[in-house]
Design an enzyme around this catalytic site. Structure first.
Site, PDB file in Angstrom:
ATOM      1  N   THR A 153       0.874  -1.189   0.000  1.00 17.65           N
ATOM      2  CA  THR A 153       0.000   0.000   0.000  1.00 17.65           C
ATOM      3  C   THR A 153       0.905   1.231   0.000  1.00 17.65           C
ATOM      4  O   THR A 153       1.342   1.664  -1.056  1.00 17.65           O
ATOM      5  CB  THR A 153      -0.968  -0.003   1.210  1.00 17.65           C
ATOM      6  OG1 THR A 153      -0.223  -0.124   2.411  1.00 17.65           O
ATOM      7  CG2 THR A 153      -1.967  -1.133   1.090  1.00 17.65           C
ATOM      8  N   LYS A 175       3.797  -6.963   4.060  1.00 21.85           N
ATOM      9  CA  LYS A 175       3.531  -5.576   3.685  1.00 21.85           C
ATOM     10  C   LYS A 175       3.244  -4.813   4.977  1.00 21.85           C
ATOM     11  O   LYS A 175       2.799  -5.393   5.968  1.00 21.85           O
ATOM     12  CB  LYS A 175       2.359  -5.443   2.725  1.00 21.85           C
ATOM     13  CG  LYS A 175       0.996  -5.751   3.267  1.00 21.85           C
ATOM     14  CD  LYS A 175       0.185  -4.644   3.889  1.00 21.85           C
ATOM     15  CE  LYS A 175       0.470  -3.255   3.440  1.00 21.85           C
ATOM     16  NZ  LYS A 175      -0.427  -2.309   4.198  1.00 21.85           N
ATOM     17  N   THR A 186      -1.947  -1.631   7.956  1.00 24.47           N
ATOM     18  CA  THR A 186      -1.986  -3.060   8.277  1.00 24.47           C
ATOM     19  C   THR A 186      -0.705  -3.809   7.962  1.00 24.47           C
ATOM     20  O   THR A 186      -0.105  -3.600   6.920  1.00 24.47           O
ATOM     21  CB  THR A 186      -3.083  -3.703   7.434  1.00 24.47           C
ATOM     22  OG1 THR A 186      -4.319  -3.147   7.851  1.00 24.47           O
ATOM     23  CG2 THR A 186      -3.121  -5.206   7.609  1.00 24.47           C
ATOM     24  N   GLU A 266       6.502   4.699   7.559  1.00 22.01           N
ATOM     25  CA  GLU A 266       6.039   5.966   6.978  1.00 22.01           C
ATOM     26  C   GLU A 266       6.733   7.181   7.582  1.00 22.01           C
ATOM     27  O   GLU A 266       6.647   7.426   8.774  1.00 22.01           O
ATOM     28  CB  GLU A 266       4.533   6.119   7.218  1.00 22.01           C
ATOM     29  CG  GLU A 266       3.708   5.239   6.319  1.00 22.01           C
ATOM     30  CD  GLU A 266       2.264   5.114   6.788  1.00 22.01           C
ATOM     31  OE1 GLU A 266       1.948   5.617   7.873  1.00 22.01           O
ATOM     32  OE2 GLU A 266       1.478   4.502   6.040  1.00 22.01           O
ATOM     33  N   ASN A 385       0.182  10.835   7.167  1.00 17.44           N
ATOM     34  CA  ASN A 385      -1.011  10.346   7.851  1.00 17.44           C
ATOM     35  C   ASN A 385      -2.131  11.365   7.935  1.00 17.44           C
ATOM     36  O   ASN A 385      -3.215  11.052   8.405  1.00 17.44           O
ATOM     37  CB  ASN A 385      -0.636   9.830   9.236  1.00 17.44           C
ATOM     38  CG  ASN A 385       0.113   8.514   9.137  1.00 17.44           C
ATOM     39  OD1 ASN A 385      -0.450   7.512   8.713  1.00 17.44           O
ATOM     40  ND2 ASN A 385       1.388   8.538   9.473  1.00 17.44           N
ATOM     41  N   SER A 390      -6.534   6.207   5.286  1.00 18.41           N
ATOM     42  CA  SER A 390      -6.171   4.791   5.315  1.00 18.41           C
ATOM     43  C   SER A 390      -7.098   4.089   6.270  1.00 18.41           C
ATOM     44  O   SER A 390      -7.742   4.707   7.083  1.00 18.41           O
ATOM     45  CB  SER A 390      -4.721   4.587   5.728  1.00 18.41           C
ATOM     46  OG  SER A 390      -4.566   4.902   7.088  1.00 18.41           O
TER      47      SER A 390
END
Lengths: 390, 390
Positions: A153, A175, A186, A266, A385, A390
């Site tokens: 993702t 992932k 996730t 991230e 974020n 998400s």
């Protein structure tokens, strides 16, 4: 070097149009046997996505012949329709595999399902099901890397790992750009082995491996609705490792994948290892490490290259672990800036210009230790974020 | 409109050179009696600053005649020298008050001490003690606002509040740009009343007030080493309110100050109220509200004007509160974006352009509720907490 490294597995990753552009978004991993033993670990979040509820039921039977995964939608918080969609995906996968070029005699109850992406929206089944059909057609014994790509993702790279034993191996893909303990980005992991292993041995190996690896990375302390770790075993190598060998190999693959996950977190500018030493128990060491790892003030300080050991000590103080405030030592990148709960070596000696940061917290209460890995809290984290759902 | 509003109190705030520039940094609040009853609530962090350890001892006696506070240094994680410095500050304050223009017959054991600023460094006693002497000289019955100014650190405004009863009143001042539950940007609060109140009544009023106010604001989930809330009572008004009246007035002052604290939270662009309804217990409501308030993914989503109810539901799912995932409703600024754990009204109807955000989480398990106030996680938060030590 992926889930198709062990004998007796095929995989595929294709683009079904769930993600924008022509990126791969549907993955399939098939176990061609002879055995189809499986173990699974799922998110502890009480709000579980439909595919998690489904796969937990599948795993209760202990048999998994195929895992179908999609990015582009988490199918979480989607009510009864969401669960029906997961069920339909498993049914469709089983039917397509029964009708495939190498027909497998399986039912929906042998198919685990994983999803990742935005929460709260139904999956576009009109694109997902044809995608599953296409994935079955694309299955190949070297399809692991394509499958790993299809579950990405916000990941910047696909994550694969392999560890080989004596005539057998364990492969894996993952992932996640957050983490397990875990981020809403996730974490999905599929592990495969061609070793001969019973249900209990497999379960024991997976639980020990996740406890020591994925449970000790913590990007933002948030817990996903979809996190899933599956381990499949087919005995195709005809070698039965000891429990210790199996656990060690599974743990090594998980550790490799965990490090790839945290390296891709991230918006991170620092990779931080918090090593807690001298704890009275391993649980204490983990609790202290996690408390430091989740502390926003510690994480912003490190983003700012500030070896702010006071914030570290304050984070330790919020735990229930055995320690005396005036006996704790703290080192940042090798400099013991705090000894006995007070200032020691000059903090200006700490070099925080690099990407890797090691924090040692010595509790002086016992012999046990644990390392928790995390990242800093940066402008880019806030950006990623806040700007994207998400 | 401050700690000097009730009868029988004097206060001062002066510049001693602990902070750069000529900003006030030493505050003193003196209770001229006749009574000197006091109650206190302190940080739950096990790593407690020297002034907290000292003031806890003072409060054990139940008598406080003066509170001396400094900004420009937390005196936390400073070992035995730090404790000696706090002791010396209390001794010096008592001596200066005994020698003052209006001599008070008090000892160090009657003086509570509060500090705020950077952790891990010793206070510059050569500047602090002369500052205390100057503060004693500057004491005035209208000195409350100056005292409130002297305890500011990253606060952008001084925080004062008053509530009046029938012939008596409660005044208060606070500092903190994080929060209580609580940020390392320490929260210090001094409350004064001229009501007649016994030790137990005072303690009960303060505990109930903090439970309902300061314990329900949560800027970043971090817990300070220095948080202190003190309530002094001198009976100068010669009126003894009922327990209910006293508790209500103290709670109202604390609520006023708590709202000022959250309004001034570091780097916030949103003020977020999380109202949890239909909980089986008040504790459940608080746990759910706090879990949402501390979730970085919820906080970054709101910074990005994204009504991401899936992240809210996922935060609820990490709690131990009584709830069924498929019965939870969530509203953001009046729009019920989630009903029964799944998407309901169109999220595009949610207007998040303003500064105030109200999130309702209905658990449908009982009749109890609680509201937790927090802020978003913004670029400015990261900037303020990475660029400056605290």
């Amino acid at each position: 070097m992926s889930v198709t490294h062990p004998k007796g597995y095929r995989a595929a990753g294709i683009a079904a149009g769930l993600k924008t552009g022509d990126a791969r978004d549907v993955a399939l991993v098939v176990n061609d046997g002879p055995d189809a033993i499986a173990a699974g670990v799922f998110t502890a979040n009480r709000v579980k996505a439909a595919p998690v509820l489904w796969s937990q039921q599948v795993l209760r039977g202990g048999i998994v012949r195929a895992v179908v995964l999609n990015s582009g939608g988490a199918n979480a918080c989607t009510g009864t329709q969401g669960f029906r969609d997961t069920h339909a995906t498993a049914e469709h996968t089983a039917a397509a595999l029964r009708a495939g070029s190498k027909p497998l005699l399986i039912g929906a109850g042998d198919v685990a399902v994983c999803s990742t992406g935005l929460i709260g929206e139904l999956l576009p089944m009109d694109r997902l099901l044809p995608g599953v059909t296409a994935a079955v057609k694309a299955l190949a014994t070297d399809g692991g890397p394509a499958a790993a790509e299809a579950i990405m993702t916000t990941d910047s790279v696909a994550k694969n790992a392999v560890v080989t034993g004596d005539g057998w191996s364990v492969g894996g893909m993952a992932k996640g750009a957050g983490m397990l303990a875990p981020a809403l980005a996730t974490m999905l992991v599929v592990l495969t082995t061609d070793a001969v292993a019973g249900s209990e041995a497999l379960d024991a190996a997976l639980r020990e491996a996740t406890r020591l690896t994925f449970d000790r990375i913590d990007a933002d302390g948030c817990m996903s609705t979809n996190d899933t770790v599956l381990l499949l075993a087919n005995g195709a190598a005809n070698v039965e490792p000891t429990q210790q060998e199996l656990t060690a190999a599974v743990t090594a693959v998980c550790q490799d994948l965990a490090e790839q996950l945290i390296a891709d977190a991230e918006g991170a500018t620092k990779h931080i290892a918090i090593e807690v030493l001298g704890a009275a128990s391993e649980a204490d060491a983990v609790e202290v490490g996690r408390s430091v790892a989740r502390n926003n003030l510690v994480k912003t300080a490190l983003f700012g290259n500030d070896p702010n050991w006071g914030r570290i000590l304050a984070a330790v103080g919020t735990t229930g672990a055995a320690f005396e405030p005036d006996r704790v030592d703290v080192a940042v990148n090798g400099v013991w800036v705090c000894r006995g709960g007070a200032a020691a070596e000059d903090r200006s000696k700490v070099d925080l210009t690099g990407r890797d940061v090691t924090i040692l917290v010595h509790l002086h209460e016992g012999e046990l230790s644990a390392t928790i890995r995390t990242t800093d809290l940066s402008h880019a984290y806030v950006h990623e974020n806040s700007a994207y759902s998400s």
